[in-house]
Design a protein around this motif. Sequence first.
Motif, PDB file in Angstrom:
ATOM      1  N   ASN A 190       0.851  -1.268   0.082  1.00 41.53           N
ATOM      2  CA  ASN A 190      -0.087  -0.031  -0.076  1.00 41.53           C
ATOM      3  C   ASN A 190       0.829   1.168   0.086  1.00 41.53           C
ATOM      4  N   GLU A 191       1.821   1.298   0.994  1.00 38.67           N
ATOM      5  CA  GLU A 191       2.828   2.554   0.961  1.00 38.67           C
ATOM      6  C   GLU A 191       3.490   2.486  -0.405  1.00 38.67           C
ATOM      7  N   GLU A 192       3.894   1.838  -0.975  1.00 31.75           N
ATOM      8  CA  GLU A 192       4.334   1.751  -2.449  1.00 31.75           C
ATOM      9  C   GLU A 192       3.737   2.403  -3.483  1.00 31.75           C
TER      10      GLU A 192
ATOM     11  N   PRO B 113       9.602   0.716   1.602  1.00 29.91           N
ATOM     12  CA  PRO B 113       9.299   0.927   0.230  1.00 29.91           C
ATOM     13  C   PRO B 113      10.478   0.742  -0.520  1.00 29.91           C
TER      14      PRO B 113
ATOM     15  N   LYS C 130       3.034   5.885  -2.826  1.00 30.32           N
ATOM     16  CA  LYS C 130       4.400   6.633  -3.315  1.00 30.32           C
ATOM     17  C   LYS C 130       4.397   7.048  -4.613  1.00 30.32           C
TER      18      LYS C 130
END
Length: 249
Positions: A178-180, A210, A183
Motif C-alpha cells: 500500500n505504501e509503495e 518501500p 508513493k
Amino acid sequence: MGCNNNNNTEKSTVKTETKALKKILFVVTSHNEKGNTGEKTGYYLGEVSHPWDVLHTAGYEIDFVSPKGGKAPVDAFDMTDTINKKFWDNDIYRNKIEHTKQPHEINPDDYIAIHYAGGHGAMWDFADNTEIAEIAAKIYENNGVVSAVCHGPAGLVNIKLSNGSYLVDGKKVNAFTNEEEIKVKLEDVVPFLLEDTLKERGAIFEKSVPFTKHVVTDQRLVTGQNPQSAHSVGKATLNELQRLTKSAK
C-alpha cells in the motif's frame, strides 16, 4: 544392456536429465494503460528479464502466456540494465514475448513452475483471468512452484485449489505494498490494493520499507515485493526447484 559401455551410459544419463527438466511458464499482462490516466504501462521488463536470466542460465526453457496472447506491452524499457539488454537481444526470447501464447494453448502438465511478472498492467487483467488461475493451480498441485513479483501477485488473489481454499490462504506472501502504491500516486487508479486483497484472502503479508528488496518463500510459493526483488525471486524459485528435484530422488 549398455552397462559396460561408458559412453552410452553417459549419453543416456544426459538425455534422461534433459527430458526430466520441465519448462517454466511466465505470465505477462496484455493491458497497456493505467486506468483512465492516459499513461502507458505493461509488464515491467526487469521483472521478466532477471528471473529469466537465473532460470534460463540454470537450463530451463521458458514459455510466455498472456491473457490475450500475442505481443505483450512492455514498461520500464531500460537498456542500461545489462540483464534487460541480454534478454531483449536474445532473438528466441524476444520472439516469444512478442508472440505470447493464449491460455487455451497451455498444457499445465508441461510446466514445473509458473511465474507472474509485474508491471501495473497486471492489476487490470490478472486477477479475473480464470483460465490462467486454473493453469497455476494445476501446476501447484502437480508439486510445482508458483512465483510472482511486485504487481504479479495480482494473479494470485483468485487462485483456488481443488479443496476450495485460496492458494495464498495461510501462507507468507508479499507484493507491491500500500505504501509503495501511495508513493507512486496510483492508489486511487488501480482497481484494488494488492496488500489489502491478499490479506482478505488469508495471506500472511510481509513487507519491508518501500522499494527495498523483500522475498519470501512458503510452501512452494515465492513472492517478491517490488522490481528490486526480481532477481532474488528468480534465485528463490530456482532454489525451490532444486529442492524438489533432490527430494524426488
